[in-house]
Design an enzyme around this catalytic site. Structure first.
Site, PDB file in Angstrom:
ATOM      1  N   SER A 341     -19.940   8.160  15.065  1.00  0.00           N
ATOM      2  CA  SER A 341     -21.267   8.098  14.912  1.00  0.00           C
ATOM      3  C   SER A 341     -22.062   8.240  16.242  1.00  0.00           C
ATOM      4  O   SER A 341     -23.167   8.139  16.829  1.00  0.00           O
ATOM      5  CB  SER A 341     -21.914   6.903  13.803  1.00  0.00           C
ATOM      6  OG  SER A 341     -22.054   7.672  12.190  1.00  0.00           O
ATOM      7  N   ASP A 365     -33.785  12.067   2.918  1.00  0.00           N
ATOM      8  CA  ASP A 365     -31.996  11.552   2.434  1.00  0.00           C
ATOM      9  C   ASP A 365     -32.394  11.474   1.195  1.00  0.00           C
ATOM     10  O   ASP A 365     -32.370  10.147   1.176  1.00  0.00           O
ATOM     11  CB  ASP A 365     -31.642  10.665   3.129  1.00  0.00           C
ATOM     12  CG  ASP A 365     -30.108  10.621   3.113  1.00  0.00           C
ATOM     13  OD1 ASP A 365     -28.931  11.243   2.983  1.00  0.00           O
ATOM     14  OD2 ASP A 365     -30.081   9.526   3.825  1.00  0.00           O
ATOM     15  N   ASP A 378     -23.135  10.650   2.595  1.00  0.00           N
ATOM     16  CA  ASP A 378     -23.878   9.686   3.549  1.00  0.00           C
ATOM     17  C   ASP A 378     -22.908   8.330   2.876  1.00  0.00           C
ATOM     18  O   ASP A 378     -22.361   8.290   2.239  1.00  0.00           O
ATOM     19  CB  ASP A 378     -25.428   9.836   2.826  1.00  0.00           C
ATOM     20  CG  ASP A 378     -25.620   9.035   4.715  1.00  0.00           C
ATOM     21  OD1 ASP A 378     -25.541   8.080   4.771  1.00  0.00           O
ATOM     22  OD2 ASP A 378     -26.838   9.356   5.367  1.00  0.00           O
ATOM     23  N   HIS A 384     -31.001   7.082   2.818  1.00  0.00           N
ATOM     24  CA  HIS A 384     -32.003   6.250   3.935  1.00  0.00           C
ATOM     25  C   HIS A 384     -33.458   6.383   3.414  1.00  0.00           C
ATOM     26  O   HIS A 384     -34.012   5.635   4.656  1.00  0.00           O
ATOM     27  CB  HIS A 384     -31.380   6.694   5.004  1.00  0.00           C
ATOM     28  CG  HIS A 384     -30.634   6.071   5.278  1.00  0.00           C
ATOM     29  ND1 HIS A 384     -29.827   5.157   5.994  1.00  0.00           N
ATOM     30  CD2 HIS A 384     -28.606   6.771   5.699  1.00  0.00           C
ATOM     31  CE1 HIS A 384     -28.513   4.385   6.061  1.00  0.00           C
ATOM     32  NE2 HIS A 384     -27.615   6.150   6.030  1.00  0.00           N
ATOM     33  N   CYS A 397     -27.491   7.795   9.855  1.00  0.00           N
ATOM     34  CA  CYS A 397     -28.055   8.549   8.826  1.00  0.00           C
ATOM     35  C   CYS A 397     -27.641   9.847   9.146  1.00  0.00           C
ATOM     36  O   CYS A 397     -27.954  10.685   9.395  1.00  0.00           O
ATOM     37  CB  CYS A 397     -29.392   8.908   8.620  1.00  0.00           C
ATOM     38  SG  CYS A 397     -29.404  10.012   6.935  1.00  0.00           S
TER      39      CYS A 397
END
Length: 639
Positions: A341, A365, A378, A384, A397
């Site tokens: 990430s 999401d 996810d 999210h 996310c």
């Protein structure tokens, strides 16, 4: 009446024989005269030089190797004087093996010392002197001195030796020196031949240079700056007998000391980070964005470079090579990792710059993203909710970036990330840098051999947006990209040596004096990403690590899979250690005027927020505010 024969035929025959003899004698004298002219006129200089060389020996004087200091003047590679036991082969009066056996009764001579000496002895010239033992103790010096009369051609000499006073600290960036191997010798010969002089004694001078360089940099800074560090050997001109014995010293030519290196590294910061890692494996690179100065270059675990100078023992070498921890592996330079990430801020910047997203553009999401028959999940069950760009970075996310990567496509991502330094050689002043992988359709066609493997599938694009898939970069590249972001797109070449200093004049030459290039980025887009990264440390994934910080830091956590789960649920505790996720983190601070940018990985540690961000926080506290963490012993200068 008696008649006599006429004498004319006999006289004529004699005269003919005499003429032949005279011609023969003249030819012989002509040959002798020609030979005399050849020796005394045509080749006089060559034989004169040869005769002089038989009378005179040139003994090399090794140059002092340059010092290596950190940016604050702390010496991290130095020289010291010690006694060596040396043998001059031309002066010994007994069989060399017998001599070594008798010497072993006086001074401790290990098997490796004997092997090294015999190898040098076989390759030596008649008047060379070679060490059979180095670093003699005072007791050994005294013991040998008392019995020196027994050993013709053996003597004690004072020599300079290399030392790394902080041991393992910074070993992967500093490197080490070692005895010149046959391969090193061949490289040195090629190097010297490339700068060949027209002087008639060039071969002799070349031999002096080779003999005057018994050690050479093997890895790290010691290797990449070898020519600057080693200086130029001098020599003593010694008159010798036909048997090779020294009579007197005729002249001396002083050696030229090597140049000193001033590193960009803050060795105290380096020490702090290494202590914070403890026994954990990983890599850490800190860069000053405005200059490209590398402030810390950590590879854990590391090794003691002092072990290699005189030849490492077999047991230590075996342990280093066979260890699963890979202490000899330079992780920041050679190790390639999925960025996880930590890649998302760069993806967000790419989306803004290419017009694929606006800052306030949102998605909903649900916790997954479908492409065909495959579901990309996810990390948060249920998703999210409504996510804009800032929230996608703060809460990390995945679904936001699944959709973004599909919209951008692999080639657009490649073209944007390349100037930032991903998948590119940074040009750092170390040898052996890995390129990593920044995928594209062209890359796949070049990499795979079978036509069915060369085709790019859309499903392969999706995971790239969260720093997985084919994405594989070095921590050095990740730190470089982070510094480029912090520096508003101005790219400075990362480097470990800040300047090269002449030891006599103290004149310094800066190694990197200007930018490499500038990436055309809009300030408002950089600000959007930077503000979101600041919020990551305020109330996002790394808020706990940065609670109470006296500065604004722009960061992003990351967790990278080591192996494919194949749709299974990841269980950190139940997973074998070497297969657990890597913990990553990138940060620069202060966010308003960055002085330092960091990228790091803690291998197989799990979540970046829990295991990487706390290390970065303590490093920033020290570098920006001078605060040393209580759990780490205070810095001590080397003795």
């Amino acid at each position: 009446m008696h008649r006599f024969n006429k004498p004319q035929p006999s006289v004529r025959s004699f005269q003919e024989r005499l003429s032949v003899a005279m011609v023969f004698v003249l030819i012989c004298f002509a040959i002798l005269l020609a030979r005399f002219v050849w020796l005394q006129v045509v080749t006089h200089h060559r034989h004169s030089v040869a005769a002089e060389n038989n009378r005179i020996a040139l003994i090399p004087i090794a140059a002092n190797r340059g010092l290596i200091t950190d940016r604050n003047g702390i010496v991290i590679a130095r020289n010291y004087s010690a006694y060596t036991l040396e043998i001059t082969p031309s002066l010994i009066e007994m069989d060399v093996n017998t001599l070594l056996d008798q010497l072993s009764e006086v001074v401790d001579i290990q098997a490796k010392d004997r092997r090294n000496f015999l190898k040098l002895f076989k390759e030596s010239k008649t008047f060379d002197s070679f060490a059979i033992r180095t670093l003699l103790t005072d007791a050994e010096v005294a013991k040998f001195t008392a019995q020196r009369y027994r050993f013709q051609g053996v003597d004690i000499q004072a020599r300079l030796f290399r030392q790394y006073p902080y041991g393992e600290l910074g070993s992967h960036l500093i490197g080490y020196i070692g005895r010149v191997s046959q391969r090193d010798r061949e490289k040195l010969i090629a190097e010297l031949d490339s700068s060949k002089s027209n002087e008639e004694d060039w071969e002799q001078r070349k031999n002096i240079n080779l003999l005057g360089m018994p050690y050479i940099g093997k890895v790290g800074i010691e290797q990449s700056y070898e020519q600057a560090l080693r200086g130029s050997p001098g020599f003593e001109q010694v008159e010798i007998t036909a048997g090779g014995r020294a009579v007197r010293t005729l002249s001396t030519s002083s050696s030229t000391p090597g140049k000193n290196l001033v590193l960009s590294v803050d060795i105290k910061l380096q020490s702090l980070v290494e202590d914070l890692y403890g026994k954990r494996r990983g890599a850490f690179v800190a860069i000053e964005p405005q200059t490209g100065d590398i402030l810390a270059f950590v590879s854990k675990p590391n090794f003691n470079p002092n072990d290699f100078i005189e030849g490492i023992d077999a047991t230590t070498w075996k342990n280093l090579n066979e260890s699963l921890e890979k202490p000899l592996y330079n992780r920041p330079l050679k190790g390639i990792y999925s960025p996880g990430s930590t890649y998302k801020p760069f993806m967000a910047l790419a989306a803004l710059e290419t017009g694929k997203r606006a800052p306030n553009q949102s998605i909903v999401d649900p916790g997954y993203f479908n492409l065909g028959n495959h579901t990309f999940r996810d990390d948060k069950v249920g998703g999210h909710g409504t996510v804009d760009m800032a929230k996608s970075i703060v809460e990390s996310c995945n679904t936001y970036y699944y959709q973004l990567s599909k919209d951008m496509g692999v080639n657009l991502m490649h073209d944007f990330m390349k100037p930032l330094g991903f998948g590119q050689i940074t040009g750092i002043d170390l040898i052996g840098e890995s390129r990593g992988v920044l995928p594209s359709t062209d890359w796949k066609e070049r990499t795979f051999k079978k036509p069915e493997q060369q085709k790019w599938f859309e499903g392969e694009t999706i995971s790239l947006g969260i720093g997985q898939g084919y994405n594989n970069f070095t921590i050095l590249q990740l730190a470089h990209a982070t510094a480029n972001l912090a520096n508003q797109g101005v790219v400075m070449k990362p480097h470990l040596v800040k300047s090269i200093e002449d030891p006599v004049s103290r004149e310094k030459i800066i190694t990197v004096s200007k930018e490499s290039y500038k990436i055309d980025l809009k300030k408002e887009n950089i600000d959007v990403v930077t503000n979101a990264m600041v919020d990551v440390n305020r109330f996002g994934t790394s808020a706990a690590a940065f609670k109470g910080a006296g500065y604004n830091a722009a960061g992003k956590t990351g967790t990278a899979q080591v192996y494919s789960l194949n749709s299974k649920t990841y269980n950190h505790g139940a997973t074998p250690e070497m297969l657990r996720d890597h913990a990553l983190y990138v940060v620069f601070a202060p966010a308003e005027n960055p002085k330092i940018a960091i990228a790091m990985v803690v291998e197989n540690a799990g979540f970046g927020a829990a295991h990487a961000a706390p290390i970065a926080r303590k490093a920033l506290d020290y570098y920006l505010e001078g605060r040393w963490p209580k759990e780490v012993p205070e810095w001590k200068n080397a003795p």
